[in-house]
Design a protein around this motif. Structure first.
Motif, PDB file in Angstrom:
ATOM      1  N   ASN A 220      -9.686  11.335  -1.708  1.00 25.87           N
ATOM      2  CA  ASN A 220      -8.648  10.462  -0.970  1.00 25.87           C
ATOM      3  C   ASN A 220      -9.014  10.532   0.533  1.00 25.87           C
ATOM      4  O   ASN A 220      -9.035  11.204   1.466  1.00 25.87           O
ATOM      5  N   ASN A 221     -10.093   9.655   0.676  1.00 22.48           N
ATOM      6  CA  ASN A 221     -11.008   9.460   1.887  1.00 22.48           C
ATOM      7  C   ASN A 221     -11.056   7.911   1.851  1.00 22.48           C
ATOM      8  O   ASN A 221     -10.597   7.264   1.383  1.00 22.48           O
ATOM      9  N   VAL A 222     -11.832   7.412   3.217  1.00 21.34           N
ATOM     10  CA  VAL A 222     -11.973   6.305   3.743  1.00 21.34           C
ATOM     11  C   VAL A 222     -12.934   5.440   2.565  1.00 21.34           C
ATOM     12  O   VAL A 222     -12.486   4.288   2.109  1.00 21.34           O
ATOM     13  N   GLU A 223     -13.911   6.299   1.950  1.00 25.61           N
ATOM     14  CA  GLU A 223     -14.659   5.393   0.895  1.00 25.61           C
ATOM     15  C   GLU A 223     -13.767   5.294  -0.225  1.00 25.61           C
ATOM     16  O   GLU A 223     -14.193   4.245  -0.858  1.00 25.61           O
TER      17      GLU A 223
ATOM     18  N   SER B  63      -5.602   1.861  -8.071  1.00 24.80           N
ATOM     19  CA  SER B  63      -5.112   3.251  -7.474  1.00 24.80           C
ATOM     20  C   SER B  63      -6.352   4.263  -7.672  1.00 24.80           C
ATOM     21  O   SER B  63      -7.434   3.729  -8.518  1.00 24.80           O
ATOM     22  N   SER B  64      -6.383   5.112  -6.779  1.00 23.68           N
ATOM     23  CA  SER B  64      -7.656   6.065  -6.731  1.00 23.68           C
ATOM     24  C   SER B  64      -7.591   7.068  -7.806  1.00 23.68           C
ATOM     25  O   SER B  64      -8.501   7.902  -8.052  1.00 23.68           O
ATOM     26  N   LEU B  65      -6.307   6.943  -8.530  1.00 20.92           N
ATOM     27  CA  LEU B  65      -6.389   7.659 -10.061  1.00 20.92           C
ATOM     28  C   LEU B  65      -7.055   7.204 -11.150  1.00 20.92           C
ATOM     29  O   LEU B  65      -7.160   7.730 -12.194  1.00 20.92           O
TER      30      LEU B  65
ATOM     31  N   GLY C 156       5.320   1.919   6.033  1.00 22.64           N
ATOM     32  CA  GLY C 156       5.463   2.837   7.112  1.00 22.64           C
ATOM     33  C   GLY C 156       4.220   3.418   7.547  1.00 22.64           C
ATOM     34  O   GLY C 156       4.249   4.087   8.470  1.00 22.64           O
ATOM     35  N   PHE C 157       2.994   3.196   6.961  1.00 25.98           N
ATOM     36  CA  PHE C 157       1.829   3.643   7.097  1.00 25.98           C
ATOM     37  C   PHE C 157       1.261   2.790   8.534  1.00 25.98           C
ATOM     38  O   PHE C 157       1.344   1.794   8.529  1.00 25.98           O
ATOM     39  N   ILE C 158       0.599   3.781   9.250  1.00 29.73           N
ATOM     40  CA  ILE C 158      -0.045   3.160  10.575  1.00 29.73           C
ATOM     41  C   ILE C 158      -1.600   2.421   9.946  1.00 29.73           C
ATOM     42  O   ILE C 158      -2.054   3.143   9.253  1.00 29.73           O
ATOM     43  N   PHE C 159      -1.775   1.244  10.616  1.00 24.66           N
ATOM     44  CA  PHE C 159      -2.933   0.563  10.105  1.00 24.66           C
ATOM     45  C   PHE C 159      -4.151   1.171  10.756  1.00 24.66           C
ATOM     46  O   PHE C 159      -4.651   0.674  11.917  1.00 24.66           O
TER      47      PHE C 159
ATOM     48  N   VAL D 196       0.676  -1.193   0.074  1.00 27.13           N
ATOM     49  CA  VAL D 196      -0.097   0.139  -0.012  1.00 27.13           C
ATOM     50  C   VAL D 196       0.945   1.232  -0.062  1.00 27.13           C
ATOM     51  O   VAL D 196       1.797   1.245   0.606  1.00 27.13           O
ATOM     52  N   HIS D 197       0.541   2.307  -0.868  1.00 27.31           N
ATOM     53  CA  HIS D 197       1.216   3.579  -0.714  1.00 27.31           C
ATOM     54  C   HIS D 197      -0.005   4.600  -0.807  1.00 27.31           C
ATOM     55  O   HIS D 197      -0.813   4.738  -1.583  1.00 27.31           O
ATOM     56  N   ARG D 198       0.108   5.290   0.545  1.00 30.26           N
ATOM     57  CA  ARG D 198      -0.842   6.424   0.647  1.00 30.26           C
ATOM     58  C   ARG D 198      -0.039   7.686   0.471  1.00 30.26           C
ATOM     59  O   ARG D 198       0.929   8.061   1.134  1.00 30.26           O
ATOM     60  N   SER D 199      -0.492   8.522  -0.241  1.00 31.73           N
ATOM     61  CA  SER D 199      -0.061  10.112  -0.479  1.00 31.73           C
ATOM     62  C   SER D 199      -1.346  11.064   0.164  1.00 31.73           C
ATOM     63  O   SER D 199      -2.022  10.715   0.716  1.00 31.73           O
TER      64      SER D 199
END
Length: 119
Positions: free
Chosen positions: A68-71, A56-58, A98-101, A32-35
């Motif tokens: 870029n939200n939970v939905e 991807s959300s793109l 490195g993102f928090i779950f 997972v990669h979150r920006s």
């Protein structure tokens, strides 16, 4: 000397990835990669160094471009589960980097589990 946030992030990412390498047994990794604007996920076969599926959300087909939200994360999670089934993958390891779950990452994981992926 203060340690930067980026350095701490990289330490968390490598600590998580090294734990997975010890028990991988040839299972692919769901990375997972979150920006700040998007979230993306890849199903990676580390043995062959190949990406089996990605979402991807793109992507315009998911209908969450620019969000870029939970939905949006949940839609990306269900899309990767569907694409993983097409690729013949049922079990994988969840690599949160490195993102928090929590929040978006957790929503993506929950949607992928509901879609049939096991981690």
């Amino acid at each position: 000397m203060a340690i930067s946030r980026r350095t701490l992030f990289l330490k968390r990412r490598m600590r998580n990835r090294n734990k997975m390498r010890k028990v991988a047994n040839g299972r692919p990794r769901l990375s997972v990669h979150r920006s700040s604007k998007n979230i993306s996920v890849q199903l990676i076969d580390d043995v062959n160094g190949v990406t089996l599926a990605s979402a991807s959300s793109l992507e315009k087909g998911l209908g969450v471009v620019g969000k870029n939200n939970v939905e949006a994360s949940a839609k990306v999670g269900s899309a990767i589960a569907e694409r993983a089934k097409k690729a013949g993958v049922e079990e994988c390891y969840f690599d949160r980097g490195g993102f928090i779950f929590h929040g978006k990452v957790k929503a993506l994981a929950d949607a992928a589990r509901e879609g049939g992926l096991k981690f």
